[in-house]
Scaffold this motif. Sequence first.
Motif, PDB file in Angstrom:
ATOM      1  N   SER A   1       1.042  -1.144  -0.172  1.00 52.95           N
ATOM      2  CA  SER A   1      -0.299   0.230  -0.221  1.00 52.95           C
ATOM      3  C   SER A   1       0.760   1.205   0.338  1.00 52.95           C
ATOM      4  O   SER A   1       0.251   2.173  -0.326  1.00 52.95           O
ATOM      5  CB  SER A   1      -0.984  -0.128   1.222  1.00 52.95           C
ATOM      6  N   THR A   2       2.179   0.809   0.928  1.00 55.60           N
ATOM      7  CA  THR A   2       2.419   2.076   0.702  1.00 55.60           C
ATOM      8  C   THR A   2       4.282   2.659  -0.841  1.00 55.60           C
ATOM      9  O   THR A   2       3.364   3.624  -1.244  1.00 55.60           O
ATOM     10  CB  THR A   2       3.853   2.298   1.617  1.00 55.60           C
ATOM     11  N   GLY A   3       3.920   1.195  -1.069  1.00 58.57           N
ATOM     12  CA  GLY A   3       4.650   1.219  -3.014  1.00 58.57           C
ATOM     13  C   GLY A   3       3.620   2.634  -4.062  1.00 58.57           C
ATOM     14  O   GLY A   3       3.486   3.547  -4.330  1.00 58.57           O
TER      15      GLY A   3
ATOM     16  N   GLU B   1      -6.070   1.895   3.652  1.00 59.47           N
ATOM     17  CA  GLU B   1      -7.308   2.919   3.466  1.00 59.47           C
ATOM     18  C   GLU B   1      -6.366   4.604   2.672  1.00 59.47           C
ATOM     19  O   GLU B   1      -7.520   4.437   2.450  1.00 59.47           O
ATOM     20  CB  GLU B   1      -7.915   3.448   4.909  1.00 59.47           C
ATOM     21  N   ALA B   2      -5.393   4.376   3.343  1.00 62.11           N
ATOM     22  CA  ALA B   2      -4.605   5.920   2.703  1.00 62.11           C
ATOM     23  C   ALA B   2      -4.293   5.436   1.590  1.00 62.11           C
ATOM     24  O   ALA B   2      -4.831   6.379   0.885  1.00 62.11           O
ATOM     25  CB  ALA B   2      -3.226   6.303   3.291  1.00 62.11           C
ATOM     26  N   ALA B   3      -3.986   4.113   0.881  1.00 63.26           N
ATOM     27  CA  ALA B   3      -3.636   4.146  -0.439  1.00 63.26           C
ATOM     28  C   ALA B   3      -5.234   3.980  -1.435  1.00 63.26           C
ATOM     29  O   ALA B   3      -5.270   4.303  -2.437  1.00 63.26           O
ATOM     30  CB  ALA B   3      -3.524   2.135  -0.941  1.00 63.26           C
TER      31      ALA B   3
ATOM     32  N   ARG C   1      -7.754   0.506  -8.766  1.00 57.67           N
ATOM     33  CA  ARG C   1      -8.050  -0.382  -9.055  1.00 57.67           C
ATOM     34  C   ARG C   1      -7.348  -1.514  -8.643  1.00 57.67           C
ATOM     35  O   ARG C   1      -7.602  -2.755  -7.395  1.00 57.67           O
ATOM     36  CB  ARG C   1      -8.132  -0.914 -10.580  1.00 57.67           C
ATOM     37  N   ASP C   2      -6.096  -1.065  -8.844  1.00 56.80           N
ATOM     38  CA  ASP C   2      -5.422  -2.845  -7.875  1.00 56.80           C
ATOM     39  C   ASP C   2      -5.471  -1.966  -6.323  1.00 56.80           C
ATOM     40  O   ASP C   2      -4.499  -2.969  -5.070  1.00 56.80           O
ATOM     41  CB  ASP C   2      -3.967  -2.022  -8.189  1.00 56.80           C
ATOM     42  N   ALA C   3      -5.448  -0.429  -6.202  1.00 57.48           N
ATOM     43  CA  ALA C   3      -5.011  -0.443  -4.585  1.00 57.48           C
ATOM     44  C   ALA C   3      -6.232  -0.967  -3.491  1.00 57.48           C
ATOM     45  O   ALA C   3      -6.048  -1.113  -2.435  1.00 57.48           O
ATOM     46  CB  ALA C   3      -5.660   1.326  -4.201  1.00 57.48           C
ATOM     47  N   LYS C   4      -7.978  -1.425  -3.840  1.00 58.98           N
ATOM     48  CA  LYS C   4      -8.855  -1.569  -3.620  1.00 58.98           C
ATOM     49  C   LYS C   4      -8.621  -2.818  -3.157  1.00 58.98           C
ATOM     50  O   LYS C   4      -9.123  -3.436  -1.551  1.00 58.98           O
ATOM     51  CB  LYS C   4      -9.937  -1.698  -4.445  1.00 58.98           C
TER      52      LYS C   4
END
Length: 379
Positions: free
Chosen positions: A250-252, A325-327, A354-357
């Motif tokens: 997520s950080t990435g 959630e930040a992502a 789309r990937d973050a979900k």
Amino acid sequence: MNFKLSEEQELIRANVREFALKYIEPVAGEIDANSRQPAEIFEKLGELGMMGISYPTEYGGGGAEFVTTMLVTEELARACPSTGFLHGYSFGLIGHPIMTFGTEEQKQKWITGLASGKMIGAFTLTEPGAGTDVSAATSTAEKKGDHYVLNGTKTFITNASIADVFVAFAYTDRAAGTKGMSCFLIPKGTPGLIVGQHFEKMGIRGSQTSEVVFKDCAVPADCLLGKEGEGFKIAMSALDAGRIGMAAMSTGIIQACLDESVRYSKERVQFRKPIAAQQAIQWFIADMSTDLDAARFLYLYAAFLKDQGQPFSLAASKAKLFCSEAAARHTSKAVQIQGGYGYVKGSKVERLYRDAKITEIGEGTSEAQRMIIAGAALR
Ligand SMILES: Cc1cc2nc3c(=O)[nH]c(=O)nc-3n(C[C@H](O)[C@H](O)[C@H](O)COP(=O)(O)OP(=O)(O)OC[C@H]3O[C@@H](n4cnc5c(N)ncnc54)[C@H](O)[C@@H]3O)c2cc1C
């Protein structure tokens, strides 16, 4: 207190960034469009030692800290979240339980293979009726002589179609509740292990997701990981480690949002000046940059605790909750900054969105993390 990465960690991070820019960024859109798991990238990562970086050297690993592994996951996800996801998954959900609960033979066989990048694992826990409520699983493993016979259906299993080993969970004693669940390391090709339907996905399309059916699947007793009845404990331990990987991934993604937003807002001119000159856009970017630091500190702290041999379960849940959630929040803002150009296919931020979900769903939903965190706070 020391917030500084070691020189070696900085170097590895820079090398992975260089690798990702050269080999991953150029194909990340194609991987997504074709729903293709990039075997050639994982082969190269294996050759570079990145698939075994924190395993002990006696198993072909690099002997580095888990912190270093997670920095690699973050950098890979910055270029291609699917690739970052699969990297973190391999260490958290597959390598961690084998290293923690495995016999010497099991480590020699599987960790050595995982570390080389030549073997792939599938964490086989979720069932159609047992997602967040893992205890509702109905898969069984009946002891018959020197074998266990597994029956049941698993769903949403990453890597199932290409895995060499399945870290699979089934009840050996249903009456004992979660203390009756056991864990098995099942090699691919075992008769009765059937890979079922494949799922088309919204995001992380560079990973394969399928159903797995066990139909009278007989495995020798030495496939048991840990002791009989330790399966639930092993699953929770693996998920704790996996969640740090999800947080790093997520950080990435947040870093990629910031990269894209800075680049685009300086280039895009409206009302005769770059949109970066508008305070509304600056505030989006300020929030992204601040959450990026917070996300990185949270996942690195959880990884640091793991490296220190300290309890890291709660820190992993907090990191996973915040980072995912930040992502999700910042991928939406990154699309907003690029307007229509961000919304159309081919834009990196559309793919990131789309990937973050999945980061809010996989390896325990955000609600599951809140249950864990609130449970600890209210204890
Ligand atoms: C792409 C992808 C890859 C995956 N890979 C794997 C894998 O490799 N191995 C594996 O075993 N699993 C895998 N999963 C499964 C994943 O871990 C589950 O989807 C996840 O744990 C949620 O379970 P569920 O989908 O059944 O949702 P449910 O548990 O049915 O939850 C539905 C909703 O209800 C909420 N909810 C449920 N219980 C509560 C509660 N008590 N309080 C508040 N809210 C609640 C949830 O948070 C969610 O919002 C994968 C899933 C996906 C989508």
